[in-house]
Scaffold this motif. Sequence first.
Motif, mmCIF file in Angstrom:
data_model
loop_
_atom_site.group_PDB
_atom_site.id
_atom_site.type_symbol
_atom_site.label_atom_id
_atom_site.label_comp_id
_atom_site.label_asym_id
_atom_site.label_seq_id
_atom_site.Cartn_x
_atom_site.Cartn_y
_atom_site.Cartn_z
ATOM 1 N N SER A 1 0.841 -1.198 0.000
ATOM 2 C CA SER A 1 0.000 0.000 0.000
ATOM 3 C C SER A 1 0.877 1.248 0.000
ATOM 4 C CB SER A 1 -0.893 0.001 1.242
ATOM 5 O OG SER A 1 -0.076 0.127 2.416
ATOM 6 N N HIS A 2 0.233 2.401 -0.144
ATOM 7 C CA HIS A 2 0.986 3.665 -0.156
ATOM 8 C C HIS A 2 1.800 3.815 1.137
ATOM 9 C CE1 HIS A 2 1.898 7.901 -0.848
ATOM 10 N NE2 HIS A 2 1.515 8.127 0.403
ATOM 11 N N LYS B 1 4.691 1.237 1.262
ATOM 12 C CA LYS B 1 5.781 1.617 0.346
ATOM 13 C C LYS B 1 6.625 2.737 0.950
ATOM 14 C CE LYS B 1 3.867 0.434 -4.192
ATOM 15 N NZ LYS B 1 3.396 0.954 -5.485
ATOM 16 N N GLU B 2 5.936 3.731 1.538
ATOM 17 C CA GLU B 2 6.673 4.864 2.118
ATOM 18 C C GLU B 2 7.578 4.413 3.260
ATOM 19 O OE1 GLU B 2 5.262 8.520 4.720
ATOM 20 O OE2 GLU B 2 4.639 8.760 2.617
ATOM 21 N N GLY C 1 6.457 8.088 -7.655
ATOM 22 C CA GLY C 1 6.078 8.202 -6.249
ATOM 23 C C GLY C 1 5.793 9.627 -5.832
ATOM 24 N N ASP C 2 5.223 9.779 -4.619
ATOM 25 C CA ASP C 2 5.018 11.114 -4.066
ATOM 26 C C ASP C 2 6.375 11.723 -3.709
ATOM 27 O OD1 ASP C 2 5.582 10.760 -0.987
ATOM 28 O OD2 ASP C 2 4.382 9.036 -1.576
ATOM 29 N N SER D 1 8.514 9.962 -0.810
ATOM 30 C CA SER D 1 9.039 8.658 -1.228
ATOM 31 C C SER D 1 10.077 8.815 -2.333
ATOM 32 C CB SER D 1 7.899 7.759 -1.712
ATOM 33 O OG SER D 1 7.011 7.472 -0.658
#
Length: 377
Positions: free
Chosen positions: A69-70, A73-74, A109-110, A113
Amino acid sequence: MRDDEKAVITALVRTNVASLVQLMTATSQSVRENAATVICSLAESEKCENWLVSENALPPLVRLLESGSHVAKERAVTTLQRLSFSSETSRLIVGNGGVSPLIKICKTGDSVSQAASACTLKNIASVPEVRQKLAEQGIVKTMINLLNCGVLMGSKEYGAECLQNLTNSNVALRRLVISENGVQTLLAYLDGPLPQEPGVAAIRNLVGSVSVEIYFKIIPSLVHVLESGSTGAKQAAASTLCRMATSNETKRMIGESGCIPLLIRMFEAKENGAREVAAQAIPSLVTIPRNCREVKRDEKGVMSLVMLLEPSPSNSAKKYAVSVLAALCSSKKCKKQMVSGGAVGYLNKLEELEVPGSKKLLERIEKGKLKSLFSRK
């Protein structure tokens, strides 16, 4: 851990860490996220860092990068960032297939990240034997795109440092960076406010592989760095100019750009390294008459060089100062400035220390003093 993180880490034993690693592969998404969050905090502890690697945390962390999930991953990419400062762990990240998902996060990615992923790849790129594998997976183009489009300045700095690491002692990767428009991208990055060292160091690695025509684009950016860069960036810029000053043509280009007064200002820096690299750049430049006149005209030129003759062991710039002053010694005005600045006293000490050129320079200055004495009589 939220209440008392240090107490929890102190109470942990290796078995607990192994259990947390297993929870990163649980079927429940929330359990995986929670396990990844705890492990991300544990990675800050040197003791737990070693346990995480030995308990095989890297494979599930890489899988979270690929399909978590987000939040997972972060946490996973932040953990890998912390662990990748070890060269051995960087090799293991590559061996466990971590490069491809890290590159993907750099692209999609954001911002948080993306920065953590770029930092991880920068750390991995410091390991010489994996650089070619990184290149094969498209890291060069990714880092160049990050310099162009990265949201955070930190991401861009990591991208520049990654390119610096990749191009250290690797001619093939230097050519690849150049072919991907890397020089122009790095220069555009350096032209921003307060340029930092990694971008300049990357350019320094590349200057030996580009044509002299490209120097016309590089030198103005180096002038900007010498005017407004960080201390490390200024040192890297002066070092780059040393590498570029290999022919009369390039020496003229550097002199005409206004670099010489900026290098002379660096003689007054507090850091010995900055003074040394600036002093090292000047001797090759003053072999061109125009550049020699530039140093003579500078109101601080001769006196700053005399101060660099200070004989203490920590002053590594003194040998370069001797070389430059020798080039200026044909001028009576400069010779008088040297005498009034105390060069004779310094050179007597440098002669005792057998600093190359100091004896000959002292003889030339003292010969001038004798001639002046006899002419007055």
